[in-house]
Enzyme design. Structure first.
Site, PDB file in Angstrom:
ATOM      1  N   SER A  25      36.510  -2.036 -23.330  1.00 26.71           N
ATOM      2  CA  SER A  25      37.849  -2.379 -23.825  1.00 26.71           C
ATOM      3  C   SER A  25      38.018  -2.235 -25.328  1.00 26.71           C
ATOM      4  O   SER A  25      39.131  -2.438 -25.833  1.00 26.71           O
ATOM      5  CB  SER A  25      38.213  -3.806 -23.405  1.00 26.71           C
ATOM      6  OG  SER A  25      38.534  -3.849 -22.036  1.00 26.71           O
TER       7      SER A  25
ATOM      8  N   LYS B  91      40.870  -0.128 -26.425  1.00 27.60           N
ATOM      9  CA  LYS B  91      42.223  -0.636 -26.645  1.00 27.60           C
ATOM     10  C   LYS B  91      42.591  -0.711 -28.122  1.00 27.60           C
ATOM     11  O   LYS B  91      43.776  -0.830 -28.466  1.00 27.60           O
ATOM     12  CB  LYS B  91      42.388  -2.011 -25.992  1.00 27.60           C
ATOM     13  CG  LYS B  91      42.291  -2.007 -24.468  1.00 27.60           C
ATOM     14  CD  LYS B  91      42.535  -3.387 -23.885  1.00 27.60           C
ATOM     15  CE  LYS B  91      42.539  -3.379 -22.374  1.00 27.60           C
ATOM     16  NZ  LYS B  91      41.196  -3.257 -21.776  1.00 27.60           N
TER      17      LYS B  91
ATOM     18  N   SER C 140      42.712  -8.768 -23.493  1.00 28.49           N
ATOM     19  CA  SER C 140      42.266  -7.448 -23.037  1.00 28.49           C
ATOM     20  C   SER C 140      42.891  -7.054 -21.701  1.00 28.49           C
ATOM     21  O   SER C 140      42.246  -6.433 -20.849  1.00 28.49           O
ATOM     22  CB  SER C 140      40.738  -7.424 -22.929  1.00 28.49           C
ATOM     23  OG  SER C 140      40.253  -6.114 -23.007  1.00 28.49           O
TER      24      SER C 140
END
Length: 459
Positions: free
Chosen positions: A92, A95, A152
């Site tokens: 993640s 992101k 997240s």
């Protein structure tokens, strides 16, 4: 002769001898002390010498990671790296690129935090970390951004990607283009979330099965762009919790346990780190636990990245991050070596054709700073000047015109590669165009100079 006068001379002689003896003993002691000190194995520096602190070697940090890096945020200077250039699954931390692009859209006026986003099928079908969006749900850009930044949320991330790019794969093209612009050497994005391609909803997977990959150095570069271009990032990343919907029984909890604000949180206070205000966690089975962290102390901001820590322990990424940040803050500092508008020795002036004063003063356009070991000697800094085509410098020329560059290079004892910083050389004054009569006299004078040189060469 008086008795008193008879006794004075012997007493004076005795006093002089005593003083002389004391001075000799004192000098002897002073000479013995350094010798005794050296005998104990300690060097005695001359009073004028400068003591240089020595940072512990990187291999003594005891990091349990597959990859890690530590940089200073303003210069981008690398302070520590282990496998830092090797591409790995970033999970993640992907992101961060989605966050950057969305923030850029807002900054450029193409998007507003208050804009309402309607959730589509792709976002609603996301798995993993999510806020359980349903197709047709509507939320503002800011609400979705917070869910992405602190929890997240994959579904919130895809909803934003589709709002900006039309489709997630079109948005992915923007991600890869930005990575190239930022100079990220290994980064490749397959989606906006960091999920494995096989975990994406069917019908929304890319044709290319290549998985998302990014080195620790690329992750640090991306983080540097975030903190530099969007210094208000902390408005989101420092949120400890956030209630996404009014009907939600519990709020979203920030996955970054190291936030300084957590020092009063009974669950996370043992991980709270002074000055830490972001940035992004990551976890998949392939990636293990990852974390890009950033903290600021005494005006110095560091960015750390750890990848491939223990996949079964969320705390491992924070334990390893603390080792990196402690190493940086304990041993390094930012020092300005050149102030803005500085005159460079050997490059004080540049010739400008047709100017009233042909020699125009030149200065640097900005300051130059390096991250150095605390107490380090900066005498080893080297510089290289490169001029632009001087034949094209013709008056009128405004003040602040770029006429060249100067590159400063610093090599510390504990770094494998030298750090470089290049700044522009600019004119410190306006170069006004000379009048026709002055130009005529100058041309006549140059004619006779050239004629004299030609005659001289004949003989």
């Amino acid at each position: 002769m008086k008795p008193l006068e008879m006794n004075t001379k012997p007493k004076r002689r005795i006093l002089r001898k005593s003083v002389t003896s004391l001075l000799m003993i004192n000098m002897l002691c002073l000479s013995i002390i350094p010798a005794l000190t050296l005998a104990e194995g300690q060097a005695v520096a001359a009073p004028s010498s400068k003591t240089t602190a020595v940072a512990p070697s990187a291999d003594k940090l005891g990091l349990n990671v597959k990859s890690a890096i530590l940089i200073e945020a303003t210069t981008g200077q690398v302070l520590y790296s282990v496998n830092g250039d090797e591409a790995m699954p970033p999970a993640s931390m992907t992101k961060m690129m989605t966050e950057y692009i969305v923030a850029e859209q807002v900054k450029q006026g193409k998007l507003k935090w208050s804009d309402v986003v309607t959730v589509k099928e792709n976002a609603a079908k996301q798995i993993g970390s999510r806020v359980f969006l349903a197709e047709g749900d509507q939320h503002t850009v800011e609400e979705l951004y917070i869910a992405m930044a602190i929890a997240s949320a994959n579904d919130a991330t895809v909803a934003l990607a589709e709002r900006v790019g039309g489709t997630e794969q079109e948005f992915v093209k923007m991600m890869n283009a930005e990575a190239k612009r930022m100079g990220m050497q290994t980064a490749y994005f397959a989606n906006s979330t960091g999920l494995n391609v096989g975990d994406m909803p069917e019908g929304y997977r890319p044709e290319n099965p290549k998985e998302t990959g990014m080195s620790a150095k690329d992750a640090a570069t991306l983080a540097k762009y975030i903190v530099t271009d969007h210094p208000d990032f902390t408005r989101f990343t420092t949120m400890q919790s956030y209630k996404f919907r009014d009907r939600d029984k519990t709020p979203l909890v920030n996955l970054d346990w190291m936030l300084e604000a957590n020092k009063s949180n009974i669950n996370f206070k043992q991980y709270a780190y002074p000055g830490l205000d972001g940035l992004k966690t990551g976890h998949t089975e392939n990636a293990g636990n990852c974390f890009t962290g950033t903290a600021v102390r005494n005006g110095v901001r560091l960015i750390s990245v750890v990848m491939g820590t223990d996949a079964n322990s969320q705390k491992s990424r924070f334990v390893e991050t603390k080792k990196l940040l402690d190493y940086g803050f304990d041993n390094f500092e930012v020092k300005q070596v050149v102030a803005p508008k500085t005159t460079v020795k050997g490059a004080e002036k540049v010739s400008v054709k047709k100017a009233t004063n042909t020699d125009v003063s030149v200065v640097t356009d900005q300051a130059v700073s390096f991250v150095v070991q605390k107490g380090a000697d900066l005498k080893g800094i080297k510089s290289t000047v490169k001029w632009l085509d001087k034949d094209k410098l013709t008056a009128p020329l405004p003040k602040g015109t770029k006429v060249g560059t100067i590159t400063y290079t610093y090599k510390s004892d504990n770094s494998s590669a030298p750090a470089e910083k290049t700044v522009n050389l600019i004119t410190a004054e306006e170069a006004e165009k000379a009048g026709w009569f002055k130009l005529l006299l100058r041309a006549i004078g140059q004619f006779f100079v050239d004629l004299f040189n030609a005659i001289k060469n004949l003989f």
